[in-house]
Scaffold this motif. Structure first.
Motif, PDB file in Angstrom:
ATOM      1  N   ARG A 151       0.860  -1.184   0.000  1.00  0.00           N
ATOM      2  CA  ARG A 151       0.000   0.000   0.000  1.00  0.00           C
ATOM      3  C   ARG A 151       0.893   1.230   0.000  1.00  0.00           C
ATOM      4  NH1 ARG A 151      -2.187   0.517   6.187  1.00  0.00           N
ATOM      5  NH2 ARG A 151      -0.255   1.311   7.050  1.00  0.00           N
ATOM      6  N   ARG A 152       0.330   2.330  -0.486  1.00  0.00           N
ATOM      7  CA  ARG A 152       1.039   3.597  -0.384  1.00  0.00           C
ATOM      8  C   ARG A 152       0.029   4.713  -0.225  1.00  0.00           C
ATOM      9  NH1 ARG A 152       3.530   5.319  -6.359  1.00  0.00           N
ATOM     10  NH2 ARG A 152       1.518   5.735  -7.343  1.00  0.00           N
ATOM     11  N   SER A 153       0.490   5.795   0.368  1.00  0.00           N
ATOM     12  CA  SER A 153      -0.333   6.983   0.505  1.00  0.00           C
ATOM     13  C   SER A 153       0.587   8.194   0.560  1.00  0.00           C
ATOM     14  CB  SER A 153      -1.212   6.912   1.768  1.00  0.00           C
ATOM     15  OG  SER A 153      -0.426   6.754   2.931  1.00  0.00           O
ATOM     16  N   LEU A 154      -0.021   9.344   0.391  1.00  0.00           N
ATOM     17  CA  LEU A 154       0.702  10.610   0.491  1.00  0.00           C
ATOM     18  C   LEU A 154       0.489  11.200   1.876  1.00  0.00           C
ATOM     19  CD1 LEU A 154      -0.291  12.399  -2.845  1.00  0.00           C
ATOM     20  CD2 LEU A 154       1.983  11.560  -2.233  1.00  0.00           C
ATOM     21  N   PHE A 155       1.525  11.785   2.406  1.00  0.00           N
ATOM     22  CA  PHE A 155       1.405  12.598   3.614  1.00  0.00           C
ATOM     23  C   PHE A 155       1.760  14.019   3.190  1.00  0.00           C
ATOM     24  CE2 PHE A 155       1.727   8.489   5.552  1.00  0.00           C
ATOM     25  CZ  PHE A 155       0.979   8.593   6.716  1.00  0.00           C
ATOM     26  N   THR A 156       0.892  14.968   3.529  1.00  0.00           N
ATOM     27  CA  THR A 156       1.078  16.360   3.133  1.00  0.00           C
ATOM     28  C   THR A 156       1.310  17.222   4.363  1.00  0.00           C
ATOM     29  OG1 THR A 156      -0.381  16.012   1.243  1.00  0.00           O
ATOM     30  CG2 THR A 156       0.051  18.296   1.863  1.00  0.00           C
ATOM     31  N   LEU A 157       2.277  18.122   4.243  1.00  0.00           N
ATOM     32  CA  LEU A 157       2.575  19.101   5.283  1.00  0.00           C
ATOM     33  C   LEU A 157       2.961  20.391   4.582  1.00  0.00           C
ATOM     34  CD1 LEU A 157       3.207  19.913   8.266  1.00  0.00           C
ATOM     35  CD2 LEU A 157       5.540  19.125   7.826  1.00  0.00           C
ATOM     36  N   ASN A 158       2.213  21.451   4.847  1.00  0.00           N
ATOM     37  CA  ASN A 158       2.524  22.765   4.262  1.00  0.00           C
ATOM     38  C   ASN A 158       2.722  22.704   2.749  1.00  0.00           C
ATOM     39  OD1 ASN A 158       2.526  23.790   6.900  1.00  0.00           O
ATOM     40  ND2 ASN A 158       4.714  23.437   7.121  1.00  0.00           N
ATOM     41  N   ASN A 159       1.795  22.080   2.051  1.00  0.00           N
ATOM     42  CA  ASN A 159       1.816  21.944   0.590  1.00  0.00           C
ATOM     43  C   ASN A 159       2.977  21.108   0.058  1.00  0.00           C
ATOM     44  OD1 ASN A 159      -0.557  23.460   0.162  1.00  0.00           O
ATOM     45  ND2 ASN A 159       0.619  25.343   0.439  1.00  0.00           N
ATOM     46  N   GLN A 160       3.693  20.439   0.911  1.00  0.00           N
ATOM     47  CA  GLN A 160       4.738  19.507   0.492  1.00  0.00           C
ATOM     48  C   GLN A 160       4.206  18.091   0.692  1.00  0.00           C
ATOM     49  OE1 GLN A 160       8.638  19.796   0.717  1.00  0.00           O
ATOM     50  NE2 GLN A 160       8.751  21.994   0.568  1.00  0.00           N
ATOM     51  N   LYS A 161       4.433  17.238  -0.324  1.00  0.00           N
ATOM     52  CA  LYS A 161       3.916  15.880  -0.274  1.00  0.00           C
ATOM     53  C   LYS A 161       5.055  14.876  -0.234  1.00  0.00           C
ATOM     54  CE  LYS A 161      -0.058  17.127  -3.085  1.00  0.00           C
ATOM     55  NZ  LYS A 161      -0.731  16.919  -4.365  1.00  0.00           N
ATOM     56  N   ILE A 163       5.638  10.432  -0.172  1.00  0.00           N
ATOM     57  CA  ILE A 163       5.022   9.121  -0.351  1.00  0.00           C
ATOM     58  C   ILE A 163       5.570   8.180   0.713  1.00  0.00           C
ATOM     59  CG2 ILE A 163       4.819   7.096  -1.851  1.00  0.00           C
ATOM     60  CD1 ILE A 163       5.239   8.987  -4.244  1.00  0.00           C
ATOM     61  N   VAL A 164       4.664   7.432   1.316  1.00  0.00           N
ATOM     62  CA  VAL A 164       5.062   6.331   2.191  1.00  0.00           C
ATOM     63  C   VAL A 164       4.418   5.077   1.614  1.00  0.00           C
ATOM     64  CG1 VAL A 164       4.962   5.341   4.506  1.00  0.00           C
ATOM     65  CG2 VAL A 164       5.271   7.810   4.219  1.00  0.00           C
ATOM     66  N   ALA A 165       5.263   4.134   1.196  1.00  0.00           N
ATOM     67  CA  ALA A 165       4.795   2.857   0.636  1.00  0.00           C
ATOM     68  C   ALA A 165       5.290   1.727   1.532  1.00  0.00           C
ATOM     69  CB  ALA A 165       5.317   2.680  -0.786  1.00  0.00           C
ATOM     70  N   GLU A 166       4.443   0.733   1.723  1.00  0.00           N
ATOM     71  CA  GLU A 166       4.781  -0.406   2.579  1.00  0.00           C
ATOM     72  C   GLU A 166       4.369  -1.689   1.887  1.00  0.00           C
ATOM     73  OE1 GLU A 166       3.517   2.465   6.274  1.00  0.00           O
ATOM     74  OE2 GLU A 166       2.102   1.537   4.890  1.00  0.00           O
ATOM     75  N   VAL A 167       5.270  -2.666   1.877  1.00  0.00           N
ATOM     76  CA  VAL A 167       4.984  -3.985   1.321  1.00  0.00           C
ATOM     77  C   VAL A 167       5.101  -4.992   2.453  1.00  0.00           C
ATOM     78  CG1 VAL A 167       5.763  -5.790  -0.260  1.00  0.00           C
ATOM     79  CG2 VAL A 167       5.789  -3.397  -0.987  1.00  0.00           C
ATOM     80  N   PHE A 168       4.075  -5.822   2.589  1.00  0.00           N
ATOM     81  CA  PHE A 168       4.080  -6.864   3.605  1.00  0.00           C
ATOM     82  C   PHE A 168       4.873  -8.052   3.073  1.00  0.00           C
ATOM     83  CE2 PHE A 168       0.322  -4.276   4.379  1.00  0.00           C
ATOM     84  CZ  PHE A 168       0.519  -3.950   5.721  1.00  0.00           C
TER      85      PHE A 168
END
Length: 183
Positions: A151-161, A163-168
């Motif tokens: 799975r992966r998702s974006l984390f946003t902070l102050n208009n900066q993105k 990606i955090v992706a994790e594979v089991f």
């Protein structure tokens, strides 16, 4: 079973919205779509938790990562790859693509500390919806063929993105029926 991949391992795979991919069971789906801290969940299921830093350096992200970030290759990113281990066994491979500015301003000196510890203890980070992938364990350096989920998702902070992706990985509790009581 140990992890055989060397840095950078990468994740040049096809990513899909959760509603467009068939997830074989409810337990796996629960793990894939859980919005809480994966680090904390892994820690709760093992006697000894450890993080192995495979590497972190400035690398041009994969094209699918640049597309998700809406950025071109000219912006500097650091790629960080780690293993989350339960009881000295790799359970999760994690790849983060972090803008250099965010590393310098918010995420300097992570070292062996889980990124999730910073993300989930700072309410300024906002998480996007997940994308999911399936891949063969051989693409991660394992000799036994097995379908792995990520799975992966974006984390946003102050208009900066970022990606955090994790594979089991093959020995992760997500594939082990002994852990199914948790759901």
């Amino acid at each position: 079973m140990s992890f055989a991949g060397g840095f950078p391992v990468g994740l040049s795979v096809d990513w899909h919205a959760p509603n467009t991919i068939s997830i074989p069971d409810a337990y796996l789906k629960n793990w894939l779509l859980d919005t809480g801290s994966l680090t904390e969940r892994v820690q709760s299921l093992c006697h000894q938790f450890s993080l192995t830093l495979l590497g972190q350096q400035t690398i041009t992200p994969h094209q699918n990562e640049l597309s998700l970030l809406n950025r071109g290759a000219e912006q500097a990113f650091q790629v960080r790859e780690v293993l989350l281990c339960g009881n000295n066994t790799p359970w999760v491979f994690a790849r983060s693509v972090i803008p250099q500015q965010m590393v310098e301003a918010e995420l300097a000196n992570l070292g062996q500390q889980p990124l999730g510890k910073r993300l989930f203890n700072d309410a300024r980070f906002v998480r996007s919806a997940f994308q999911l992938c399936k891949l063969c364990s051989s693409s991660m350096g394992y000799s036994k063929a097995q379908t792995l989920w990520g799975r992966r998702s974006l984390f946003t902070l102050n208009n900066q993105k970022m990606i955090v992706a994790e594979v089991f990985l093959p020995d992760a509790p997500v594939y082990d029926s002994r852990y199914h009581y948790e759901v």
